[in-house]
Structures are given as C-alpha cells and as structure tokens.
Design a protein around this motif. Structure first.
Motif, short mmCIF file in Angstrom:
data_model
loop_
_atom_site.label_atom_id
_atom_site.label_comp_id
_atom_site.label_asym_id
_atom_site.label_seq_id
_atom_site.Cartn_x
_atom_site.Cartn_y
_atom_site.Cartn_z
N VAL A 124 6.08 -25.33 -25.99
CA VAL A 124 7.34 -25.97 -26.37
C VAL A 124 7.38 -26.18 -27.88
CG1 VAL A 124 8.77 -28.02 -26.12
CG2 VAL A 124 7.52 -27.11 -24.14
N ILE A 198 13.45 -26.51 -27.38
CA ILE A 198 14.21 -27.49 -26.58
C ILE A 198 14.92 -28.54 -27.43
CG2 ILE A 198 12.56 -27.22 -24.67
CD1 ILE A 198 11.62 -30.14 -25.37
N GLY A 206 20.28 -29.07 -18.38
CA GLY A 206 19.49 -30.01 -19.17
C GLY A 206 19.50 -31.40 -18.60
N THR A 218 19.17 -32.21 -23.39
CA THR A 218 18.01 -31.41 -23.74
C THR A 218 17.70 -30.38 -22.66
OG1 THR A 218 17.11 -33.34 -24.90
CG2 THR A 218 15.57 -31.57 -24.39
N PRO A 219 17.45 -29.13 -23.01
CA PRO A 219 17.11 -28.11 -22.01
C PRO A 219 15.92 -28.54 -21.14
CG PRO A 219 17.52 -27.07 -24.13
CD PRO A 219 17.52 -28.56 -24.38
N ARG A 220 16.06 -28.32 -19.85
CA ARG A 220 15.05 -28.77 -18.89
C ARG A 220 14.13 -27.66 -18.42
NH1 ARG A 220 17.80 -31.37 -14.10
NH2 ARG A 220 15.89 -30.86 -12.96
N THR A 273 10.16 -33.70 -20.07
CA THR A 273 11.10 -33.30 -21.13
C THR A 273 11.14 -34.36 -22.23
OG1 THR A 273 12.44 -32.09 -19.52
CG2 THR A 273 13.47 -32.60 -21.63
N THR A 277 10.03 -33.96 -26.13
CA THR A 277 11.02 -34.29 -27.16
C THR A 277 10.47 -35.35 -28.11
OG1 THR A 277 12.84 -33.74 -25.67
CG2 THR A 277 13.36 -35.17 -27.54
N SER A 323 17.53 -21.76 -21.13
CA SER A 323 17.09 -22.75 -22.10
C SER A 323 17.78 -22.55 -23.42
CB SER A 323 15.58 -22.65 -22.33
OG SER A 323 15.29 -21.49 -23.04
#
Length: 325
Positions: A124, A198, A206, A218-220, A273, A277, A323
């Motif tokens: 990530v 992400i 997300g 946020t993209p999951r 996630t 982040t 994503s």
C-alpha cells in the motif's frame, strides 16, 4: 462515441510533444534534470493560480494550526517537488545503475521476510514522494511486483508509462482492463507483491476513514484483497533524504497487522484501511511538501454530512472498479 476531431487532434499533438520531450530529457544527467525540474515547478506555481488556491484550501483543512505563510511555503515546495520528480524520472538512465543506493530501503530485509512467506503481499502506498521511483526500487530489491493503475484517455501515454515500469521490473495492471481481476489472482498465487494507491477520492468502492481529522472516502480494495488471500500488508512511503535534491530518497516500509479470518469482515476491512491511511498520513505530516495537496481528498461525504460535517452531501459512489490509481 468518438471524441470530436478537433479534440482528437489536440490530444494527439499533445501526446507527441510529451513523448518527444520525455525522449529528449532522457539524455540529461541527474543534476541538471533536477535543477530544470525545480525551476519548472516554481514557474508552474506562479502560473497555476487555481491549482495553487485549491492546494492552499486543503492545507488549511489539514493544518489549521499553521500560518498562511507556512502553508504558502509548503505549496511552493510541493510544486518544486513535483517538477523535480517528473524530470528525475525522465533522466532515469543517468542513475538507474545505482538506484539501490540513490533510493535507500529501510528496513532493508522486511520486504524479503514478507515475500518469503509465499502468500504474496499487498503493498500500500499513495501519491507521496516519487511513487513511480518507489515501485522501481521495490522491484530492484528483488521483489516481483505489479501495480494497479488508472489509464488516461491517451493510449500512447499509457503505453509510455507501461514501458517505463516494465523496464524497471514493474508490471502494470490497468484498472479498466477486464483481465485485471484474473491477473490479481495470479499475482497472489505466484507469491508476488501487488501495489495499490489508496490516498485519493476516486470512483471506486471505498469506505470512510479518518484522514487529517476528517472522514475521507478511501479505496477498500487493498484491505479486501489482503483478507481474501491472507496476503501480508506493507505500507511504503518515500521522501527525499537531504537538503539537496541529488541526495536521493529514503523508502520506508512497515507491515500492518490484521486478522486474516475475522468474525466481521466488513469491520476488519474498515479497520485495516484506516490503519494504512494513518500510516500514509504520518508520512505526509513529516514531509507535507511531497504530497499532492491539489487533490480533492474530502470531496465525497457520508450520507447526510457535508464537507463541514453538517450539510447534505452526495451519496457514496457504488462503482465496482478496483482501486484508486
């Protein structure tokens, strides 16, 4: 429906000019390339008034404690950083043979320790520092990897980007390609790393997690894939090491633990996630000039909540794409 002829001609002309410029700039040594890139960034900062104002507005949301002068300094440094990064990539041939020292990996053994578990890896990252250089350095470390990327409307420029990554040992999986889902499965079955960004609010599936004190869509996909395949999750960020641009970069990697067989998959997806982040946010806080502050990170709001936490906002997108990229 095909784009109007005038637009196609304009797009084609721009594509040819960009590719010619990249070819020409490829002959530059690293030092001059960085100097020209920094100058270009300073010029762009003066000319791109709308982008500059947008970045300042987002910085005010993220760093309300900073003065206006401090935020303006960050924006100027951001433009310089983006200019240098672009020219740095164009001049890759001048230092590619010493990439392993130009981009220091810390800790040096973590990626190998993770990949040796033979479960693959979800790598990530975000638009922090030079993310293209990051992917190339991971490949140079001997970690076979692929990245999910969003294609733009210019096929020739997509091909240029794909070729650049391929020459550095990085496979591109286009988000819009129907075969990408199968390619992702192969990536994990072959024990490779899959890179996913992400840190942007895009039209993908997300979840809302905190980012600089505000909920951000946020993209999951990274968390979902990790839980589905039992693949370890590593967050990687890159930033410039010293006061001089030619001092190189430091690539820091951190493994994020998670429950591979959680009783509540949705809750663990959100938690993972959020953890990824938070790691990206910490890196941005350390080097705020190396993130893309013009991006509308808090654009999408939860149902019933506006950007200020009160007014009604648009619904969460229901796109089935993979994503952000």
């Amino acid at each position: 429906m095909a784009a109007p002829l005038r637009k196609r001609i304009k797009r084609r002309t721009r594509s040819v000019l960009v590719r010619f410029a990249l070819w020409l700039l490829g002959f530059l040594p690293l030092g001059p390339a960085l100097a020209i890139g920094g100058l270009g960034g300073r010029i762009a900062c003066r000319l791109a008034g709308k982008t500059r104002r947008l970045a300042l507005a987002h910085l005010a949301m993220a760093f309300p404690e900073k003065s206006e002068a401090e935020r303006e300094a960050i924006v100027r440094a951001m433009f310089e950083h983006l200019g240098r990064s672009a020219l740095e990539l164009a001049a890759i041939r001048s230092y590619d043979d010493r990439l392993d020292t130009y981009v220091e990996l810390s800790p040096p053994t973590l990626l190998h320790d993770v990949i040796e578990r033979r479960k693959g890896m979800v790598f990530v990252t975000g638009h922090v520092g030079s993310w293209e250089l990051l992917a190339r350095r991971v490949a140079r470390a001997g970690i076979p990897n692929a990245v999910i990327a969003k294609a733009n409307a210019d096929g020739a420029l997509n091909a240029t980007a794909e070729r650049f990554r391929s020459e550095g040992g990085v496979t591109t999986l286009w988000r819009e390609d129907s075969s990408t889902g199968r390619a992702i499965i192969r990536t994990f079955r072959q024990g490779k790393a899959l890179g996913i960004l992400i840190d942007q609010d895009t039209k993908v599936q997300g979840v809302f997690v905190p980012f600089f004190g505000r909920l951000a869509f946020t993209p999951r996909a990274a968390a979902e894939l990790a839980i589905r395949f039992g693949a370890p999750v590593v967050v990687g960020t890159i930033h410039r090491k010293g006061p001089r641009p030619e001092d190189g970069h430091l690539l820091t990697v951190t493994e994020i633990p998670f429950a591979s067989d959680p009783p509540d998959v949705e809750a663990e997806t959100i938690r993972l996630t959020a953890a990824c982040t938070a790691a990206l946010e910490a890196a941005i806080r350390r080097h705020p000039e190396e993130w893309v502050w013009m991006h509308e990170r808090w654009k999408t709001r939860p149902e019933g909540e506006g950007a200020d936490g009160g007014a009604q906002a648009k619904p969460v997108p229901k796109s089935a794409e993979l994503s952000g990229g």
